[in-house]
Write a protein that holds these residues in place. Sequence first.
Motif, mmCIF file in Angstrom:
data_model
loop_
_atom_site.group_PDB
_atom_site.id
_atom_site.type_symbol
_atom_site.label_atom_id
_atom_site.label_comp_id
_atom_site.label_asym_id
_atom_site.label_seq_id
_atom_site.Cartn_x
_atom_site.Cartn_y
_atom_site.Cartn_z
ATOM 1 N N MET A 1 59.181 13.324 -18.735
ATOM 2 C CA MET A 1 57.912 13.319 -19.444
ATOM 3 C C MET A 1 56.855 12.665 -18.569
ATOM 4 S SD MET A 1 57.246 12.194 -23.310
ATOM 5 C CE MET A 1 56.590 10.562 -23.393
ATOM 6 N N ALA A 2 55.656 13.250 -18.532
ATOM 7 C CA ALA A 2 54.584 12.730 -17.690
ATOM 8 C C ALA A 2 54.002 11.468 -18.297
ATOM 9 C CB ALA A 2 53.498 13.769 -17.541
ATOM 10 N N VAL A 3 53.841 10.470 -17.442
ATOM 11 C CA VAL A 3 53.270 9.195 -17.864
ATOM 12 C C VAL A 3 52.118 8.874 -16.923
ATOM 13 C CG1 VAL A 3 53.740 6.742 -18.185
ATOM 14 C CG2 VAL A 3 55.504 8.417 -18.698
ATOM 15 N N PRO A 4 50.933 8.499 -17.467
ATOM 16 C CA PRO A 4 49.823 8.157 -16.576
ATOM 17 C C PRO A 4 50.143 6.938 -15.723
ATOM 18 C CG PRO A 4 49.194 7.887 -18.897
ATOM 19 C CD PRO A 4 50.580 8.411 -18.864
ATOM 20 N N LYS A 5 49.711 6.994 -14.472
ATOM 21 C CA LYS A 5 49.996 5.894 -13.557
ATOM 22 C C LYS A 5 49.181 4.655 -13.919
ATOM 23 C CE LYS A 5 51.462 6.323 -9.268
ATOM 24 N NZ LYS A 5 51.513 6.720 -7.873
ATOM 25 N N SER A 6 47.939 4.864 -14.383
ATOM 26 C CA SER A 6 47.118 3.720 -14.773
ATOM 27 C C SER A 6 46.264 4.094 -15.975
ATOM 28 C CB SER A 6 46.219 3.290 -13.611
ATOM 29 O OG SER A 6 45.400 4.351 -13.209
ATOM 30 N N LYS A 7 45.767 3.065 -16.652
ATOM 31 C CA LYS A 7 44.977 3.255 -17.867
ATOM 32 C C LYS A 7 43.618 3.860 -17.522
ATOM 33 C CE LYS A 7 42.831 0.577 -21.551
ATOM 34 N NZ LYS A 7 42.612 -0.742 -22.106
ATOM 35 N N GLN A 8 43.162 4.789 -18.355
ATOM 36 C CA GLN A 8 41.815 5.341 -18.182
ATOM 37 C C GLN A 8 40.798 4.352 -18.724
ATOM 38 O OE1 GLN A 8 41.053 9.076 -20.028
ATOM 39 N NE2 GLN A 8 41.233 10.186 -18.111
ATOM 40 N N SER A 9 39.707 4.188 -17.993
ATOM 41 C CA SER A 9 38.670 3.256 -18.440
ATOM 42 C C SER A 9 37.946 3.792 -19.668
ATOM 43 C CB SER A 9 37.662 3.011 -17.319
ATOM 44 O OG SER A 9 36.903 4.183 -17.097
ATOM 45 N N SER B 1 36.517 7.795 -20.609
ATOM 46 C CA SER B 1 36.802 8.464 -21.873
ATOM 47 C C SER B 1 35.513 8.790 -22.619
ATOM 48 C CB SER B 1 37.677 7.573 -22.747
ATOM 49 O OG SER B 1 38.892 7.303 -22.102
ATOM 50 N N ALA B 2 34.567 7.854 -22.632
ATOM 51 C CA ALA B 2 33.306 8.046 -23.354
ATOM 52 C C ALA B 2 32.442 9.116 -22.690
ATOM 53 C CB ALA B 2 32.547 6.736 -23.437
ATOM 54 N N THR B 3 32.525 9.268 -21.381
ATOM 55 C CA THR B 3 31.730 10.255 -20.663
ATOM 56 C C THR B 3 32.086 11.667 -21.109
ATOM 57 O OG1 THR B 3 31.620 8.793 -18.752
ATOM 58 C CG2 THR B 3 31.090 11.078 -18.363
ATOM 59 N N TYR C 1 32.898 12.657 -24.068
ATOM 60 C CA TYR C 1 32.327 12.951 -25.383
ATOM 61 C C TYR C 1 30.814 12.787 -25.429
ATOM 62 C CZ TYR C 1 37.218 12.684 -26.579
ATOM 63 O OH TYR C 1 38.557 12.907 -26.630
ATOM 64 N N ALA C 2 30.189 12.368 -24.343
ATOM 65 C CA ALA C 2 28.751 12.112 -24.344
ATOM 66 C C ALA C 2 27.940 13.403 -24.443
ATOM 67 C CB ALA C 2 28.349 11.355 -23.084
ATOM 68 N N GLN C 3 28.522 14.547 -24.076
ATOM 69 C CA GLN C 3 27.784 15.805 -24.063
ATOM 70 C C GLN C 3 27.901 16.578 -25.369
ATOM 71 O OE1 GLN C 3 25.732 16.444 -21.573
ATOM 72 N NE2 GLN C 3 26.410 14.531 -20.697
ATOM 73 N N TRP C 4 28.505 16.009 -26.379
ATOM 74 C CA TRP C 4 28.689 16.704 -27.658
ATOM 75 C C TRP C 4 27.495 16.479 -28.564
ATOM 76 C CZ3 TRP C 4 33.843 18.080 -29.968
ATOM 77 C CH2 TRP C 4 34.725 18.451 -28.985
ATOM 78 N N LYS C 5 26.292 16.743 -28.068
ATOM 79 C CA LYS C 5 25.081 16.556 -28.854
ATOM 80 C C LYS C 5 24.723 17.872 -29.537
ATOM 81 C CE LYS C 5 23.019 13.979 -25.106
ATOM 82 N NZ LYS C 5 23.551 14.651 -23.986
ATOM 83 N N ILE C 6 23.963 17.799 -30.600
ATOM 84 C CA ILE C 6 23.452 18.987 -31.257
ATOM 85 C C ILE C 6 22.078 19.279 -30.665
ATOM 86 C CG2 ILE C 6 22.661 19.946 -33.431
ATOM 87 C CD1 ILE C 6 24.712 18.240 -34.839
ATOM 88 N N ASP C 7 21.892 20.504 -30.212
ATOM 89 C CA ASP C 7 20.603 20.905 -29.658
ATOM 90 C C ASP C 7 19.621 21.177 -30.797
ATOM 91 O OD1 ASP C 7 21.513 20.796 -27.038
ATOM 92 O OD2 ASP C 7 22.197 22.878 -27.062
ATOM 93 N N PRO C 8 18.347 20.914 -30.582
ATOM 94 C CA PRO C 8 17.373 21.242 -31.625
ATOM 95 C C PRO C 8 17.276 22.756 -31.807
ATOM 96 C CG PRO C 8 16.259 20.535 -29.628
ATOM 97 C CD PRO C 8 17.725 20.303 -29.416
ATOM 98 N N ALA C 9 16.895 23.169 -32.984
ATOM 99 C CA ALA C 9 16.778 24.593 -33.286
ATOM 100 C C ALA C 9 15.704 25.227 -32.407
ATOM 101 C CB ALA C 9 16.419 24.779 -34.755
ATOM 102 N N ALA C 10 15.970 26.471 -31.976
ATOM 103 C CA ALA C 10 15.024 27.190 -31.130
ATOM 104 C C ALA C 10 13.875 27.704 -31.997
ATOM 105 C CB ALA C 10 15.717 28.342 -30.430
#
Length: 63
Positions: A1-9, A13-15, A17-26
């Motif tokens: 089973m694959a195990v990550p070598k080190s913890k993700q910062s 992780s936040a980067t 999900y940062a692009q999941w914004k709702i665009d304003p209506a056209a």
Amino acid sequence: MAVPKSKQSKQRSATRYAQWKIDPAAVGECPQCHEAKLAHRVCRKCGFYDGQKKIETEKAKKE
């Protein structure tokens, strides 16, 4: 089973999900009455869509 070598910062992780914004209506301009209208929808003021009268509106009846 694959195990990550080190913890993700937290930042990495936040980067992801940062692009999941709702665009304003056209919003565009109605070519008939020059009012603001949503794209790909009938104009609420004059009732035109794609250069053709699609619905009868209360404002158009009064004029």
